[in-house]
Scaffold this motif. Structure first.
Motif, mmCIF file in Angstrom:
data_model
loop_
_atom_site.group_PDB
_atom_site.id
_atom_site.type_symbol
_atom_site.label_atom_id
_atom_site.label_comp_id
_atom_site.label_asym_id
_atom_site.label_seq_id
_atom_site.Cartn_x
_atom_site.Cartn_y
_atom_site.Cartn_z
ATOM 1 N N UNK A 52 0.831 -1.198 0.000
ATOM 2 C CA UNK A 52 0.000 0.000 0.000
ATOM 3 C C UNK A 52 0.867 1.250 0.000
ATOM 4 N N UNK A 53 1.949 1.157 0.762
ATOM 5 C CA UNK A 53 2.856 2.281 0.897
ATOM 6 C C UNK A 53 3.469 2.678 -0.443
ATOM 7 N N UNK A 54 3.927 1.664 -1.194
ATOM 8 C CA UNK A 54 4.559 1.963 -2.478
ATOM 9 C C UNK A 54 3.545 2.499 -3.480
ATOM 10 N N UNK A 55 2.370 1.869 -3.506
ATOM 11 C CA UNK A 55 1.351 2.289 -4.464
ATOM 12 C C UNK A 55 0.925 3.733 -4.188
ATOM 13 N N UNK A 56 0.672 4.037 -2.916
ATOM 14 C CA UNK A 56 0.231 5.404 -2.627
ATOM 15 C C UNK A 56 1.373 6.393 -2.871
ATOM 16 N N UNK A 57 2.588 5.904 -2.722
ATOM 17 C CA UNK A 57 3.747 6.736 -3.033
ATOM 18 C C UNK A 57 3.783 7.106 -4.518
ATOM 19 N N UNK A 58 3.504 6.113 -5.358
ATOM 20 C CA UNK A 58 3.486 6.364 -6.802
ATOM 21 C C UNK A 58 2.476 7.456 -7.109
ATOM 22 N N UNK A 59 1.268 7.302 -6.538
ATOM 23 C CA UNK A 59 0.228 8.285 -6.828
ATOM 24 C C UNK A 59 0.601 9.666 -6.294
ATOM 25 N N UNK A 60 1.212 9.687 -5.106
ATOM 26 C CA UNK A 60 1.644 10.966 -4.550
ATOM 27 C C UNK A 60 2.643 11.642 -5.487
ATOM 28 N N UNK A 61 3.537 10.810 -6.052
ATOM 29 C CA UNK A 61 4.569 11.383 -6.925
ATOM 30 C C UNK A 61 4.026 11.842 -8.278
ATOM 31 N N UNK A 62 3.046 11.119 -8.801
ATOM 32 C CA UNK A 62 2.582 11.505 -10.132
ATOM 33 C C UNK A 62 1.522 12.600 -10.093
ATOM 34 N N UNK A 63 0.976 12.875 -8.888
ATOM 35 C CA UNK A 63 -0.198 13.758 -8.815
ATOM 36 C C UNK A 63 0.038 15.084 -9.532
ATOM 37 N N UNK A 64 1.152 15.764 -9.223
ATOM 38 C CA UNK A 64 1.296 17.113 -9.790
ATOM 39 C C UNK A 64 1.534 17.057 -11.291
ATOM 40 N N UNK A 65 2.234 16.000 -11.755
ATOM 41 C CA UNK A 65 2.406 15.884 -13.210
ATOM 42 C C UNK A 65 1.090 15.500 -13.893
ATOM 43 N N UNK A 66 0.279 14.693 -13.206
ATOM 44 C CA UNK A 66 -1.011 14.292 -13.787
ATOM 45 C C UNK A 66 -1.907 15.511 -13.988
#
Lengths: 339, 261
Positions: A52-66
């Motif tokens: 869960x930690x890694x997945x939510x990390x991915x989303x946290x990282x891509x949010x501003x670029x998305x």
């Protein structure tokens, strides 16, 4: 003779199957790519990747670029381009940080990035429609420099850190859904903006006109669509989303720094193109763009987990862009030779 | 509707593009239910004149009168609001959009979501587009097809369907048959005849004299941006019209012109 005929009809059937598959590949190809990358990542890092930690990390990282890519997408649908989104992001972020340091209240700090972004975007739109500059590339290239310069001017070129918690909420906090299950607030922001823009493009008259302008601007014009006004709105929307993106990044990093979003416009454009939008306008969907942003995020994540140096990541993203668009070219060629 | 009032009238139209004079003192009028053929060599000013009538260009000088009322068009929308529609030579369709979206582009039916937010009523548009195409006896697989998937003739049909979808009074067609196969040409021309029976006025620009002589009531020729000659179809023939296009006026033709005035 009879055999020959059956053979012919069979190849024809196979071809028509291929032709019938094309729209699905068109629509879901990039989602397939996401799936393949997810499975590959899982095989390479079974311990870490699906935590869960890694997945939510991915989303946290891509949010501003998305969010940045979403605005860029709407511009690209009109067959335009906005090179200034990275600088707009920085200006919005910096304006917030500067005003925060000056002691302005939270509601103002939350509105400022949107106003800054919208203003920059509307100026882009006015510039390219009223000054009749030959291509949006020119206006937004100019704005890339202007907004970056302004970012340094208002901050003296130095970072400012420390923002009030409510300002950071969207970019940094998590929403608790249950025991040990938290989703980043930024993912929620991304989801809401994608849904709103997606519905707008599909159901609003202006949304349909945006696609029409991308398909054939002359058709739009003679149909009584105010093309200039629509374009100003589109670049304004793109700028506003860049402002939101700046707010997300400010929240995540708890600061404003003058080099924020440097070159980020290229990541945004990459996400849009990987997501299946056409550079010539009129084509693509928000779902594809989100998948495009996710592809870049997943690629970075797995390469990080595998300790691949960041320079190689850049090389690989370049390879992915070229490969995805090449596949698109092949697909179109197959489509047109059979029709 | 008064049948002695022209649907549209252009008086003394001049148009300059910079130093170039495209039209000089051009007059045109069109009666209800009339099909007017406009001929002329390339660069004679036919398309420019039509674009002025359709509101795409403002005239440099001169007056447009629609059903007896002087009008000023600042955009194609103004002209369309007055019932003047144009089918452009390049069709002006958006290939990435569906057939119904092209027909209703700029005039989409909307409904209100929750009574407030206006949203495009896709179902209504598709249904009405379907019905409209059936009325015109135009066959397509589905109105949900993208226009880029259609044949040349089908695209032409969609462009005509768009021009006729909203109670048009005048339909201007710029070379509607130039890009079509012979079988499709006849369909388009029969469609024009059909429109005439509904009291719609049609202005047809064509290089193909076959088209002009099959469907028109009257033919007028432009030459170097000026009115050159015109006559009811029954009082001229192909050779004479070809002469007009080349800039040769026979004795009889000038006599007819005097007669008309």
């Amino acid at each position: 003779m009879a055999e020959q005929i059956t053979e012919l009809s069979e190849t024809k059937r196979a071809e028509s199957l291929r032709v019938r598959l094309i729209p699905y590949i068109d629509r879901y190809g990039v989602l397939l790519l996401v799936l393949v990358m997810g499975i590959t990542s899982y095989i390479l890092e079974p311990e870490v990747f699906l935590t869960w930690r890694n997945v939510s990390n991915i989303f946290r990282q891509i949010a501003f670029n998305a969010v940045l890519a979403l605005g860029e997408f709407v511009v690209i649908v009109t067959a335009g381009i906005d090179l200034s989104v990275g600088s707009t992001l920085a200006l919005a972020m910096m304006a917030t940080a500067v005003l925060s340091k000056a002691g302005y209240s939270v509601p103002i700090l939350l509105i400022v990035p949107f106003i800054v972004g919208a203003t920059v975007g509307i100026i882009n739109g006015l510039g390219l429609t009223k000054l009749r500059l030959p291509h949006p590339f020119i206006m937004t290239l100019g704005m890339l420099n202007i907004a970056r310069g302004a970012t340094n001017l208002i901050s003296g070129g130095v970072p400012i850190s420390g923002l009030p918690d409510p300002v950071r909420w969207m970019g940094a906090s998590d929403i608790k859904l249950g025991e040990g299950i938290e989703i980043p607030a930024s993912l929620l922001v991304v989801a809401i903006s994608y849904i709103i823009v997606g519905l707008f493009l599909h159901y609003a008259r202006t949304g349909r006109h945006i696609y029409a302008i991308g398909g054939n601007p002359q058709a739009a014009r003679v149909s009584g669509i105010n093309v200039d006004r629509t374009l100003i709105l589109v670049y304004g929307l793109c700028g506003t989303l860049a402002g939101l993106s700046g707010l997300l990044l400010a929240g995540r990093t708890n600061s404003g720094f003058p080099n924020a979003g440097l070159g980020q416009e290229l990541d945004a454009i990459s996400a849009v193109i990987i997501g299946g939008a056409s550079f010539f306008g009129g084509r693509g969907s928000v779902l594809g763009v989100f998948a495009g942003a996710l592809v870049i995020g997943l690629l970075r994540n797995i390469l990080n987990l595998q300790n691949v140096p960041v320079f190689w990541q850049q090389v690989l993203i370049g390879v992915v862009i070229i490969s995805v668009v090449y596949l698109d070219v092949l697909r179109r060629r197959a489509g047109s030779s059979n029709s | 509707m008064n049948t002695t009032t022209p649907l549209i009238e252009a008086r003394g139209i001049n148009k300059h593009f910079g130093a170039v004079t495209a039209l000089e003192d051009v007059n045109l009028s069109l009666m209800p239910g009339e099909v007017l053929g406009v001929v002329g060599d390339n660069g004679a000013g036919k398309s420019t004149l039509m674009k002025i009538l359709a509101g795409l260009y403002p005239p440099s000088r001169g007056q447009l009168i629609v059903q007896g009322q002087p009008v000023h068009f600042s955009s194609p929308k103004d002209a369309r609001d007055r019932g003047i529609e144009m089918v452009y030579q390049d069709l002006a369709l958006a290939g990435n959009l569906r057939i119904d979206e092209n027909i209703f582009l700029g005039r989409e039916h909307t409904r209100r979501l929750l009574g407030v937010v206006p949203i495009v009523h896709h179902q209504a548009n598709m249904k009405q587009a379907q019905e409209h195409l059936e009325r015109l006896r135009i066959q397509v697989k589905s109105v949900g097809q993208r226009v880029e998937e259609l044949s040349g003739g089908q695209r032409q049909a969609v462009a005509i369907a768009r021009a006729t979808a909203f109670d048009a009074k005048v339909i201007i067609m710029d070379e509607p048959t130039a890009a079509l196969a012979i079988k499709e040409v006849r369909k388009v021309l029969d469609l024009i005849k059909d429109l005439r029976t509904h009291g719609i006025g049609v202005i047809l620009i064509s290089h193909r004299l076959d088209d002009i002589f099959y469907v028109c009531d009257r033919v007028m020729a432009l030459f170097h941006g000026r009115n050159f000659a015109e006559a009811p179809l029954g009082r001229t023939d192909r050779n004479e019209v070809i002469g007009w296009i080349m800039g040769n006026r026979s004795q009889t033709a000038s006599a007819q012109e005097l007669d008309l005035n």
